[in-house]
Design an enzyme around this catalytic site. Structure first.
Site, mmCIF file in Angstrom:
data_model
loop_
_atom_site.group_PDB
_atom_site.id
_atom_site.type_symbol
_atom_site.label_atom_id
_atom_site.label_comp_id
_atom_site.label_asym_id
_atom_site.label_seq_id
_atom_site.Cartn_x
_atom_site.Cartn_y
_atom_site.Cartn_z
ATOM 1 N N SER A 298 16.947 -6.143 8.777
ATOM 2 C CA SER A 298 17.024 -6.493 7.887
ATOM 3 C C SER A 298 17.771 -8.232 7.069
ATOM 4 C CB SER A 298 15.389 -6.754 7.005
ATOM 5 O OG SER A 298 16.390 -5.308 5.898
ATOM 6 N N LEU B 223 5.683 5.805 -3.458
ATOM 7 C CA LEU B 223 5.996 4.379 -2.235
ATOM 8 C C LEU B 223 6.019 4.907 -1.138
ATOM 9 C CD1 LEU B 223 7.537 1.416 -2.986
ATOM 10 C CD2 LEU B 223 9.719 2.761 -1.704
ATOM 11 N N LEU B 224 4.989 3.632 -0.665
ATOM 12 C CA LEU B 224 4.859 3.010 0.954
ATOM 13 C C LEU B 224 6.203 2.596 1.346
ATOM 14 C CD1 LEU B 224 3.244 4.022 3.376
ATOM 15 C CD2 LEU B 224 1.218 2.561 2.836
ATOM 16 N N ASP B 225 6.867 2.700 2.376
ATOM 17 C CA ASP B 225 7.727 1.861 3.565
ATOM 18 C C ASP B 225 7.679 1.639 4.705
ATOM 19 O OD1 ASP B 225 9.275 -0.455 3.697
ATOM 20 O OD2 ASP B 225 11.259 1.154 4.090
ATOM 21 N N TRP C 5 15.164 3.044 10.220
ATOM 22 C CA TRP C 5 16.306 3.747 10.088
ATOM 23 C C TRP C 5 16.306 4.833 8.528
ATOM 24 C CZ3 TRP C 5 17.834 0.036 13.129
ATOM 25 C CH2 TRP C 5 17.579 -0.357 14.343
ATOM 26 N N THR D 212 6.964 4.001 11.084
ATOM 27 C CA THR D 212 7.997 3.258 12.273
ATOM 28 C C THR D 212 6.715 3.616 13.264
ATOM 29 O OG1 THR D 212 9.503 2.737 12.959
ATOM 30 C CG2 THR D 212 8.962 4.765 12.444
ATOM 31 N N SER E 239 8.469 3.500 15.764
ATOM 32 C CA SER E 239 9.796 3.370 17.091
ATOM 33 C C SER E 239 10.652 5.409 16.708
ATOM 34 C CB SER E 239 10.809 1.797 16.546
ATOM 35 O OG SER E 239 12.491 2.914 16.727
ATOM 36 N N GLN F 104 14.033 4.922 15.453
ATOM 37 C CA GLN F 104 14.183 5.002 14.500
ATOM 38 C C GLN F 104 13.981 6.015 13.647
ATOM 39 O OE1 GLN F 104 12.254 1.492 12.907
ATOM 40 N NE2 GLN F 104 14.142 0.166 13.810
ATOM 41 N N CYS G 297 19.638 -17.085 16.091
ATOM 42 C CA CYS G 297 18.893 -16.897 14.932
ATOM 43 C C CYS G 297 19.358 -17.406 13.887
ATOM 44 C CB CYS G 297 18.773 -15.239 14.835
ATOM 45 S SG CYS G 297 17.172 -14.594 15.747
#
Length: 406
Positions: free
Chosen positions: A143, A177-179, A184, A203, A205, A208, A371
């Site tokens: 990111s 905390l929620l991410d 990874w 996730t 993935s 990941q 990008c």
């Protein structure tokens, strides 16, 4: 084949030369025996070699999607500095007829289910962890970095980005905390280590998930961090003190933004804070990037991805029951991040190529460099939106933003 190619390409080459005068040589045949030029120059900056006549319709009415397709599918080879290749692609796209290249930005919407979203995430992220490790940096953070001074290394900028987010949400020791879309695991690892938080990272993935759990074990933080293979819609934990979502909501879909923010609100304590960090469209009507760039990304890179304008983000965030407190544009930071990714990808090409097939290597090569161009030229943007549950007393709001930069 040579005469057929020349007959088809000659009128197009003349039109391009008249309109944009590019320093490009186009060749075909054995060892490039036949060629045309697309401008007036002493030496070409970019050389395009046609390997297959199937490239013709993709070249004659060029968009970023068709030019990218021709390159990715091996119908053409392109030589020259990557920055020059991208500049040429955009100039070529501008020469297309109005129905193809100048029709403006198209708004496309996709259906999103748990199954389709899981498949899309796995397609993009489950290439291999070794593949991403070659160009993401030591922290494996996929990111936008935060370049406080502008001269930071990629790893330093990623560490600063994570701290910038955790400082913004005012994370305190012992808070939960929620991410959402934990990648990874870099953010939850930092939150547990530096702030003493209790973290849940989710996730879709498998790759990941496996590596994030391994990193948590290696850090000895199993008692503070829970990594899950889980859809955000399926989280049913008691409300969290803080929620972060970094580079995840691009996969949610335009029609699902309000329910997505509603889920954040449902999972957030009344006095909690949440951070949504994600890429946005710069088209006020949520349209994709010009000249077919969005279509290329949907086909080859991010299936079913949809980018909202920041105005749509703020509207649907409010519809979901959240109040925006702080909005920060990090477009320049993501230009620098993707530039460093693209440079690392080029520098480590010999290590990357054995990890993927030629087609996927070409996809990512052009995608990362594209990008960087898009963020540099205001085709896309990225915002951090700090928010809290709506309908609260103003007494719970800070007077200033000083704490973010302390």
């Amino acid at each position: 084949m040579g005469s057929i190619l020349e007959h088809a390409l000659l009128p197009w080459a003349k039109r391009v030369k008249t309109r944009v005068n590019l320093p490009v040589r186009l060749s075909w045949g054995e060892h490039g025996a036949s060629s045309l030029v697309l401008g007036e120059f002493e030496r070409p900056q970019v050389e395009i070699r046609v390997r297959d006549p199937a490239a013709l319709p993709l070249l004659i009415e060029p968009g970023l999607d068709t030019l990218g397709q021709a390159y990715v599918e091996g119908l053409i080879d392109v030589d020259g500095p990557l920055s020059d290749m991208l500049a040429v692609a955009h100039r070529l796209a501008e020469t297309a007829e109005p129905a193809r290249g100048l029709m403006g930005r198209i708004r496309r919407r996709f259906g999103h289910t748990r199954e389709s979203d899981s498949e899309a995430i796995q397609y993009h992220y489950d290439v291999s962890n070794d593949f991403y490790a070659q160009w993401l940096g030591e922290g494996m953070v996929y990111s936008c970095g935060y370049f406080e001074q502008g001269d930071e290394t990629l790893d330093a900028a990623q560490a600063k980005k994570i701290d910038h987010i955790l400082n913004k949400i005012r994370l305190q020791p012992g808070q939960r905390l929620l991410d959402m879309g934990c990648g990874w695991g870099a953010l939850v690892l930092r939150a547990a280590q530096r702030f003493g938080a209790q973290c849940v990272g989710i996730t879709l993935s498998q790759n990941q998930y496996d590596l994030a759990r391994e990193r948590v074990r290696a850090a000895g933080l199993q008692d503070r961090i829970d990594i899950r293979l889980q859809d955000y819609r399926d989280v049913s934990d008691p409300a969290f003190d803080r929620i972060t979502s970094v580079g995840m909501f691009e996969h949610v879909g335009l029609d699902h933004l309000a329910p997505y923010f509603g889920q954040l609100r449902k999972l957030l304590k009344p006095d909690g804070w949440a951070m949504n960090h994600g890429i946005t469209s710069t088209d006020a009507w949520d349209g994709e990037t010009r000249h077919g760039g969005g279509h290329f990304i949907d086909r080859y890179v991010f299936p079913r991805g949809e980018l909202p304008h920041i105005g749509t983000v703020l509207r649907t965030l409010q519809e979901g029951g959240l109040e925006a407190f702080d909005v920060e544009n990090l477009r320049r930071h993501y230009q620098r991040t993707t530039q460093l990714w693209a440079e690392a990808f080029e520098a480590h090409a010999e290590r990357i190529k054995p990890l993927v097939d030629e087609r996927r290597w070409r996809i990512w090569r052009v995608y990362l460099a594209g990008c960087a161009w898009a963020f540099d030229n205001d085709e896309v943007a990225i915002y951090q939106v700090l928010c809290r549950p709506a309908g609260q007393s103003s007494q719970g709001l800070p007077w200033s933003r000083r704490w973010m930069y302390a």
